[in-house]
Scaffold this motif. Sequence first.
Motif, PDB file in Angstrom:
ATOM      1  N   ARG A   5      46.666  41.235  47.868  1.00  0.00           N
ATOM      2  CA  ARG A   5      45.535  41.546  47.656  1.00  0.00           C
ATOM      3  C   ARG A   5      45.396  43.270  47.271  1.00  0.00           C
ATOM      4  NH1 ARG A   5      41.623  37.814  51.114  1.00  0.00           N
ATOM      5  NH2 ARG A   5      42.324  36.474  49.979  1.00  0.00           N
ATOM      6  N   SER A   8      46.757  43.700  44.077  1.00  0.00           N
ATOM      7  CA  SER A   8      45.864  43.481  42.724  1.00  0.00           C
ATOM      8  C   SER A   8      44.434  44.348  42.705  1.00  0.00           C
ATOM      9  CB  SER A   8      45.171  41.992  43.140  1.00  0.00           C
ATOM     10  OG  SER A   8      45.679  41.135  43.634  1.00  0.00           O
ATOM     11  N   VAL A   9      44.031  44.633  43.887  1.00  0.00           N
ATOM     12  CA  VAL A   9      43.030  45.693  43.876  1.00  0.00           C
ATOM     13  C   VAL A   9      43.494  46.974  43.030  1.00  0.00           C
ATOM     14  CG1 VAL A   9      41.338  47.136  44.997  1.00  0.00           C
ATOM     15  CG2 VAL A   9      41.848  44.823  45.662  1.00  0.00           C
ATOM     16  N   ARG A  56      45.139  27.070  39.776  1.00  0.00           N
ATOM     17  CA  ARG A  56      44.015  26.988  40.857  1.00  0.00           C
ATOM     18  C   ARG A  56      43.185  25.648  40.519  1.00  0.00           C
ATOM     19  NH1 ARG A  56      41.030  30.842  43.419  1.00  0.00           N
ATOM     20  NH2 ARG A  56      41.431  29.309  45.075  1.00  0.00           N
ATOM     21  N   THR A 235      34.069  29.130  44.873  1.00  0.00           N
ATOM     22  CA  THR A 235      34.527  30.384  44.484  1.00  0.00           C
ATOM     23  C   THR A 235      36.016  29.930  43.778  1.00  0.00           C
ATOM     24  OG1 THR A 235      34.341  31.246  46.515  1.00  0.00           O
ATOM     25  CG2 THR A 235      35.951  32.284  45.310  1.00  0.00           C
ATOM     26  N   THR A 239      36.636  31.363  39.620  1.00  0.00           N
ATOM     27  CA  THR A 239      37.627  32.243  39.445  1.00  0.00           C
ATOM     28  C   THR A 239      38.446  31.448  38.093  1.00  0.00           C
ATOM     29  OG1 THR A 239      38.922  31.083  41.099  1.00  0.00           O
ATOM     30  CG2 THR A 239      38.012  33.446  41.362  1.00  0.00           C
ATOM     31  N   LEU A 243      38.789  33.400  34.752  1.00  0.00           N
ATOM     32  CA  LEU A 243      39.880  33.927  34.070  1.00  0.00           C
ATOM     33  C   LEU A 243      40.194  33.111  32.668  1.00  0.00           C
ATOM     34  CD1 LEU A 243      42.082  33.185  37.045  1.00  0.00           C
ATOM     35  CD2 LEU A 243      42.011  35.376  36.045  1.00  0.00           C
ATOM     36  N   ARG A 272      32.559  37.643  49.358  1.00  0.00           N
ATOM     37  CA  ARG A 272      33.125  38.513  50.325  1.00  0.00           C
ATOM     38  C   ARG A 272      32.497  39.417  51.133  1.00  0.00           C
ATOM     39  NH1 ARG A 272      37.901  37.384  51.983  1.00  0.00           N
ATOM     40  NH2 ARG A 272      38.400  35.477  50.873  1.00  0.00           N
TER      41      ARG A 272
ATOM     42  N   VAL B 159      40.050  42.932  35.027  1.00  0.00           N
ATOM     43  CA  VAL B 159      39.252  41.696  35.403  1.00  0.00           C
ATOM     44  C   VAL B 159      39.870  40.592  36.083  1.00  0.00           C
ATOM     45  CG1 VAL B 159      38.117  39.667  34.528  1.00  0.00           C
ATOM     46  CG2 VAL B 159      37.391  41.902  33.767  1.00  0.00           C
ATOM     47  N   VAL B 160      41.136  40.463  35.710  1.00  0.00           N
ATOM     48  CA  VAL B 160      42.217  39.502  36.173  1.00  0.00           C
ATOM     49  C   VAL B 160      42.776  39.714  37.657  1.00  0.00           C
ATOM     50  CG1 VAL B 160      44.425  38.369  36.062  1.00  0.00           C
ATOM     51  CG2 VAL B 160      42.910  38.384  33.976  1.00  0.00           C
ATOM     52  N   ALA B 161      42.834  41.074  37.782  1.00  0.00           N
ATOM     53  CA  ALA B 161      43.261  41.460  38.960  1.00  0.00           C
ATOM     54  C   ALA B 161      42.034  41.506  39.899  1.00  0.00           C
ATOM     55  CB  ALA B 161      43.657  43.087  39.012  1.00  0.00           C
ATOM     56  N   PHE B 162      40.992  41.866  39.620  1.00  0.00           N
ATOM     57  CA  PHE B 162      39.917  41.671  40.682  1.00  0.00           C
ATOM     58  C   PHE B 162      39.846  40.489  41.120  1.00  0.00           C
ATOM     59  CE2 PHE B 162      38.924  45.873  41.655  1.00  0.00           C
ATOM     60  CZ  PHE B 162      38.477  46.689  40.880  1.00  0.00           C
ATOM     61  N   THR B 163      39.812  39.483  39.787  1.00  0.00           N
ATOM     62  CA  THR B 163      39.522  37.936  40.508  1.00  0.00           C
ATOM     63  C   THR B 163      40.468  37.639  41.222  1.00  0.00           C
ATOM     64  OG1 THR B 163      38.531  37.851  38.140  1.00  0.00           O
ATOM     65  CG2 THR B 163      39.081  35.896  39.401  1.00  0.00           C
ATOM     66  N   VAL B 164      41.677  38.043  41.112  1.00  0.00           N
ATOM     67  CA  VAL B 164      42.777  37.488  42.005  1.00  0.00           C
ATOM     68  C   VAL B 164      42.690  37.905  43.298  1.00  0.00           C
ATOM     69  CG1 VAL B 164      45.292  37.577  42.400  1.00  0.00           C
ATOM     70  CG2 VAL B 164      44.462  36.871  40.248  1.00  0.00           C
ATOM     71  N   SER B 165      42.127  39.285  43.519  1.00  0.00           N
ATOM     72  CA  SER B 165      41.861  39.744  44.982  1.00  0.00           C
ATOM     73  C   SER B 165      40.669  39.146  45.704  1.00  0.00           C
ATOM     74  CB  SER B 165      41.732  41.448  44.572  1.00  0.00           C
ATOM     75  OG  SER B 165      40.467  41.712  44.223  1.00  0.00           O
ATOM     76  N   LEU B 166      39.858  38.370  44.750  1.00  0.00           N
ATOM     77  CA  LEU B 166      38.587  38.212  45.510  1.00  0.00           C
ATOM     78  C   LEU B 166      38.739  36.715  46.024  1.00  0.00           C
ATOM     79  CD1 LEU B 166      35.865  39.514  43.265  1.00  0.00           C
ATOM     80  CD2 LEU B 166      36.329  40.048  45.582  1.00  0.00           C
ATOM     81  N   ARG B 167      39.640  36.015  45.922  1.00  0.00           N
ATOM     82  CA  ARG B 167      39.994  34.739  46.338  1.00  0.00           C
ATOM     83  C   ARG B 167      39.605  34.511  47.780  1.00  0.00           C
ATOM     84  NH1 ARG B 167      45.281  32.023  45.256  1.00  0.00           N
ATOM     85  NH2 ARG B 167      46.003  34.097  44.819  1.00  0.00           N
TER      86      ARG B 167
END
Lengths: 645, 167
Positions: A5, A8-9, A56, A235, A239, A243, A272, B159-167
């Motif tokens: 996480r 990714s952030v 997913r 969620t 997502t 994507l 979240r 966008v993809v990175a934030f979406t993955v992090s929000l899982r």
Amino acid sequence: MTSTRRLSVGVGLLSIAVGGLLLALPALGSGLVPRTVATLLTVGVGTAAVVIAGRRLFESDEPPVRLPSPESRPRYRTPGSSFAGLLDDVSTVGRRAVDDADDWDGDGEFAPRERVFAALHDLAVAVLARTEGRDAGRAADRLADGRWTDDEDAAAFFAEGLRPPLPRRASLPWVRPELPVARRARHVVAELADRAGTDAPDPTEGGGLAATDEAETGAYWPTADLPRERSTGRTKRVTVAVLLTSAVGVVAGLPGTVLTAAFGVALAGAARVWRPSTDLAVSRSVSTRTPTPGEAVEVTVTVRNVGESTVPDLRLLDGVPAGLGVTSGTARFATALRPGKAASTTYTVEAVPGTHRFEPPVAVVGDVAGARETVQAVERVDGPATLDCGFERRGRESEAPRPQVTLAPGRRTAGVSGAGVEFDALREYRPGDPPGRIDWNHRAKTGDLATVEFEEPRRPRVVVVLDARHAAYVAETPHGVPAPRHGAAAAFAVADGLLESGVPTGLATVGATGCWLPPKTGSAHREAVRDRLAGDRTVPWTAPSEETVVADAAADLTARLSADAQVVLVTPLCDDNGVSLARRLDAAGHSVSVVSPDCTDPSTVGGAYGHLTRRERIAMLRRRDVPVRDWDPTTPISEVSHAER
Amino acid sequence: MPSGDRVPSAALPRFSVAVSALSVLVVCALVAPAPAPLALAVGGGLALGAGLGRDAEFALTAGVAGLFAAVLVAGSEGRSVEWALAAAVPVVLAWVTARHALRLGAQVGRAAGTLRVELVHLVSTTVLLAAGGGVGYLAYRSVAGSPSPLALGLLLLAVVAFTVSLR
């Protein structure tokens, strides 16, 4: 945050920064190198997005939490439902292999029609022998001749064999007409019921009982794996959508499409950020804490938000006790509560005898975005925890179990000899016997020393044995009161009456929860007996999951009972093992009498079969000198008179 | 839909079902003039209705995917970005309220009054969508001229990175 996480952030923030910079200064973005990088990024990230989305999408949702349900009260078997199931099983499969001259003791699988024949033959012989006074052999002959009844179908069942000609419709693919064997079997049951003197069911009624032959044995109110927080699965889908659409949008050059990703990010992100509060205070009030049987009790449940933030989505399921059915209103409600606010709901239940405990209510709290839910059981509830119905102490004497036993406390020959006053027997002298008991007349006559045995005065002891095995959990209707609970009311009436008149009475149960209270007197013992019988720990509302072996149970009981104890056995007699239990106890030397609540409903064919087989069992026990009191649960037990021999 | 949640006499709350149906109609009206998007929208609407009637989550998702595809296809045929954004809102609303209706119906049933919960859910979802859409639109409008492909690629990565992090 986990490392993925964080990564990714970090990547997201970095690329936003660089992208913003490029947007502000577009000159940096032209040229060959930036263009190739851009293409690589677009294609690579786009593919990665599609792959992640695909994975997913095919991930399964979280395993479901089994929520308790106030409407799923335990369901019970009805007597005769297995016979009804057999009738439904009769089909054309295996018909040709049925041979009328089969040896019943041989091996091999029997087709359903053969089993139906065997069951009905035994029952018919027993009923005819009893009602017409013939012996079994002649009754069987009359059955084979077909002269025992005027009803053609019933006579043909035994006279014409098991392969009557099939109607034409039976060979059509999707039609399942009722086969002649099943129809004839129904007529046989109706005729036998008529012969035995009970209300006969209508044999032309097809279908009849739904064959629910398994009583529900799962826990009624499972709260063991709560509290749980779970995702509603939204969620994940959001997502996936984000994507896919952003990949498609960038590749196809549609800015509007990519912008819809903003919705998705907002929905996913809000889940979240906002966690709802789960501080709830639940209180319950009832219109009366000690209702009479059959009275309607109003229960009001109030829930208040004692946390500091709003509860946007609350669903509450109140813990209705297992023995009570909701007759009006609903025990579930949904509301949204600001801090300090309360909401309530009211429902009505019908009271049945027993001490009913309320289960902990289950609260499902959803968050603002609807993405995650928290399921928890509310343990502390203000208000009454139980409803007490029935099981009042009696003030007057009730009848004793066997005719030989006197009602009032007094003397009875206990059959045990030792020290006493009345002469019972003479035995050889053993060193150590008290010299006052030597019979000097005998010594004078024969020259040997002999000791006199007297009858020991003993009070009669009674043990009430309650049948709570898996097979005894039958009820008249699938949602009615099961036989062991009726039995508990009967056992309490008998035991309390005996204790009232000073007879030491004990309690035992045969089944999963083996209860044993040795025969005693006194008010503490009376309270203990009442607690065990009225509550639902010793005689639960759900059937035990394992069947009890009657031989072992009888051996256990015999080991505990003293030699002079009498036994009152309370059992519905809807299966042969109840009879076996009574006979084993009788064979062990205790005098047994049986009280049997009648949980059969003879208005359907299967129910009539159950009713008739129960009557045959009662008759068999009476022939063996075990008195049986056949009790209809709708009448108070004190009004039932003795069984006739 | 988790099978353990069932109420024996499940009945869907009427308000959410009505909102969902209304949103489907709005989407159909918005994509109306072109035949292909209209067909997709109608098909998606029918699948959504089937999912509600039979308590099938998969039919619901498929129906909403159809509606969304209709909006995308209509948007690619020369509609403005504002139109695409505005048309996506009823699609998301239809989906969210239909899912909420299914869960409420299974866990609580219709006998209890669920109007309050449904209203709160609808309002909060609308507010979220408006906020998210507004922020995205402002970001889009503040871009001067047409952005370079590199910038677009980087934004996609974000966008993809934030979406993955929000899982």
